[in-house]
Enzyme design. Structure first.
Site, PDB file in Angstrom:
ATOM      1  N   SER A  12       0.850  -1.200   0.000  1.00 13.49           N
ATOM      2  CA  SER A  12       0.000   0.000   0.000  1.00 13.49           C
ATOM      3  C   SER A  12       0.880   1.242   0.000  1.00 13.49           C
ATOM      4  CB  SER A  12      -0.889   0.030   1.235  1.00 13.49           C
ATOM      5  OG  SER A  12      -1.424   1.340   1.382  1.00 13.49           O
ATOM      6  N   HIS A  37      -1.147  -1.311  -4.265  1.00 11.40           N
ATOM      7  CA  HIS A  37      -2.441  -1.014  -3.648  1.00 11.40           C
ATOM      8  C   HIS A  37      -2.509   0.492  -3.379  1.00 11.40           C
ATOM      9  CE1 HIS A  37      -5.989  -2.183  -1.214  1.00 11.40           C
ATOM     10  NE2 HIS A  37      -5.584  -1.277  -0.327  1.00 11.40           N
ATOM     11  N   ASP A  39      -4.604   3.438  -1.806  1.00 14.03           N
ATOM     12  CA  ASP A  39      -5.641   3.720  -0.805  1.00 14.03           C
ATOM     13  C   ASP A  39      -6.136   5.153  -0.933  1.00 14.03           C
ATOM     14  OD1 ASP A  39      -6.040   1.359   0.834  1.00 14.03           O
ATOM     15  OD2 ASP A  39      -3.965   1.615   1.488  1.00 14.03           O
ATOM     16  N   MET A  41      -8.683   7.948   0.381  1.00 14.64           N
ATOM     17  CA  MET A  41      -9.474   8.293   1.577  1.00 14.64           C
ATOM     18  C   MET A  41     -10.032   9.698   1.433  1.00 14.64           C
ATOM     19  SD  MET A  41      -6.896   6.921   4.485  1.00 14.64           S
ATOM     20  CE  MET A  41      -6.529   5.175   4.666  1.00 14.64           C
ATOM     21  N   HIS A  70      -8.280   1.079  -3.940  1.00 14.53           N
ATOM     22  CA  HIS A  70      -9.218   0.859  -2.831  1.00 14.53           C
ATOM     23  C   HIS A  70      -9.848   2.193  -2.464  1.00 14.53           C
ATOM     24  CE1 HIS A  70      -9.570  -0.346   1.732  1.00 14.53           C
ATOM     25  NE2 HIS A  70     -10.749  -0.206   1.173  1.00 14.53           N
ATOM     26  N   MET A  72     -12.014   4.349  -0.272  1.00 15.27           N
ATOM     27  CA  MET A  72     -12.680   4.547   1.022  1.00 15.27           C
ATOM     28  C   MET A  72     -13.364   5.906   0.940  1.00 15.27           C
ATOM     29  SD  MET A  72      -9.548   2.997   3.299  1.00 15.27           S
ATOM     30  CE  MET A  72      -8.395   3.218   1.954  1.00 15.27           C
ATOM     31  N   MET A 141     -11.341  -6.306   5.218  1.00 16.81           N
ATOM     32  CA  MET A 141     -10.630  -5.308   6.030  1.00 16.81           C
ATOM     33  C   MET A 141     -10.314  -5.941   7.375  1.00 16.81           C
ATOM     34  SD  MET A 141     -10.248  -2.791   4.025  1.00 16.81           S
ATOM     35  CE  MET A 141      -9.277  -1.931   5.269  1.00 16.81           C
ATOM     36  N   ASP A 177      -6.575  -6.832   3.937  1.00 19.13           N
ATOM     37  CA  ASP A 177      -6.011  -5.477   3.984  1.00 19.13           C
ATOM     38  C   ASP A 177      -6.034  -4.940   5.415  1.00 19.13           C
ATOM     39  OD1 ASP A 177      -5.223  -2.890   3.527  1.00 19.13           O
ATOM     40  OD2 ASP A 177      -6.945  -2.334   2.296  1.00 19.13           O
TER      41      ASP A 177
HETATM   42  C1  DX5 Z   1      -6.381   1.022   5.773  1.00 20.70           C
HETATM   43  C2  DX5 Z   1      -5.851   0.820   4.360  1.00 20.70           C
HETATM   44  C3  DX5 Z   1      -4.773  -0.199   4.293  1.00 20.70           C
HETATM   45  C4  DX5 Z   1      -3.564   0.162   5.084  1.00 20.70           C
HETATM   46  C5  DX5 Z   1      -2.577  -0.942   5.111  1.00 20.70           C
HETATM   47  O1  DX5 Z   1      -7.346   1.991   5.765  1.00 20.70           O
HETATM   48  O2  DX5 Z   1      -6.894   0.415   3.496  1.00 20.70           O
HETATM   49  O3  DX5 Z   1      -4.422  -0.492   2.953  1.00 20.70           O
HETATM   50  O4  DX5 Z   1      -2.965   1.328   4.625  1.00 20.70           O
HETATM   51  O5  DX5 Z   1      -1.508  -0.516   5.889  1.00 20.70           O
HETATM   52  P1  DX5 Z   1      -0.866  -1.417   7.035  1.00 20.70           P
HETATM   53  O6  DX5 Z   1      -0.323  -2.614   6.330  1.00 20.70           O
HETATM   54  O7  DX5 Z   1       0.152  -0.530   7.614  1.00 20.70           O
HETATM   55  O8  DX5 Z   1      -1.974  -1.793   7.981  1.00 20.70           O
HETATM   56 ZN    ZN Z   2      -6.487  -0.515   1.424  1.00 29.20          ZN
END
Ligand code: DX5
Ligand code: ZN
Length: 222
Positions: A12, A37, A39, A41, A70, A72, A141, A177
């Site tokens: 990620s 990956h 992320d 947000m 991903h 969110m 998750m 994840d």
């Molecule tokens: C959480 C994310 C994950 C996260 C993974 O909200 O979707 O992808 O960044 O990071 P680690 O491996 O540090 O938990």
């Molecule tokens: Zn993620």
């Protein structure tokens, strides 16, 4: 993207150097990552804001393999076209992010991407059982989304196993994840996951350590 049950490590970039995403993605490819990956947000569905489609588009040329996005984000539908255009291979959305997830998954597939469904730790599998023909990936998750560096929630191992059984022989990836490390990768893989997202566990120690960190997770997963 072909479906296989072999292990995929998906670092990620939430744990990468935000000032140097291109170089970080190139380093990940050299270090043996299978997917990257991404992320996203929104500061609404989850507390933090990371980055959006423009960033995904900018890093795409530096990602050697699958770009695994991903989202969110809520509402998510207006943002799908931007990530399709950015070159995502997989776009994963949360069933918790809106009332019409089936429509969202259809839109992702219609745009030519693989459609993923992410499931928060406190969410059950009822919705998934009705979406099995509409998803190419299920993302369990194993932390509450919003931040990297959290601890894996052990109860999620049983959930991974239950989803593995639900999937049967369908062509659906099972991704995990959150909080994945070399210490728990074996149990996660044994429960049935084929794609492991890892942020902190890959990026710890800086670029010189990426290859060893990925190798350690891969070896532990077996
Ligand atoms: C959480 C994310 C994950 C996260 C993974 O909200 O979707 O992808 O960044 O990071 P680690 O491996 O540090 O938990
Ligand atoms: Zn993620």
């Amino acid at each position: 993207m072909s479906l296989d049950r072999s292990l995929k490590i998906a670092p990620s970039i939430l744990a990468a150097d935000f000032a140097d995403f291109g170089a970080e993605c190139r380093r990940l490819a050299k270090a043996g990552a299978d997917w990257v990956h991404v992320d996203v947000m929104d500061g609404h569905f989850v507390p933090a804001i990371s980055f959006g489609a423009q960033t995904a588009r900018a890093i795409r040329p530096h990602v050697a393999g699958v770009m695994d996005v991903h989202l969110m984000v809520a509402p998510v539908d207006p943002w799908i076209p931007g990530f399709v255009e950015a070159g995502a291979d997989i776009i994963t959305v949360h069933g918790e992010a809106g009332p019409h997830v089936h429509r969202t998954l259809q839109a992702i597939r219609a745009a030519g991407c693989k459609a993923g469904l992410a499931i928060n730790p406190g969410t059950g599998l009822d919705q998934l059982s009705w979406l099995l023909e509409s998803v190419d990936l299920v993302c369990v998750m194993s932390v509450n989304p919003g931040f990297g560096g959290q601890a894996f929630i052990p109860a999620m191992l049983d959930k991974i196993g239950a989803i593995r059984a639900l999937i049967g022989d369908r062509a659906i990836h099972l991704e995990v994840d959150g909080g994945v490390t070399a210490d728990n990768a074996g149990a996660i893989r044994a429960a049935g996951a084929d794609a492991l997202v890892a942020g902190s566990a890959v990026f710890k120690g800086g670029p010189a350590a990426y290859a060893a960190n990925i190798a350690a997770i891969r070896a532990a997963a077996g």
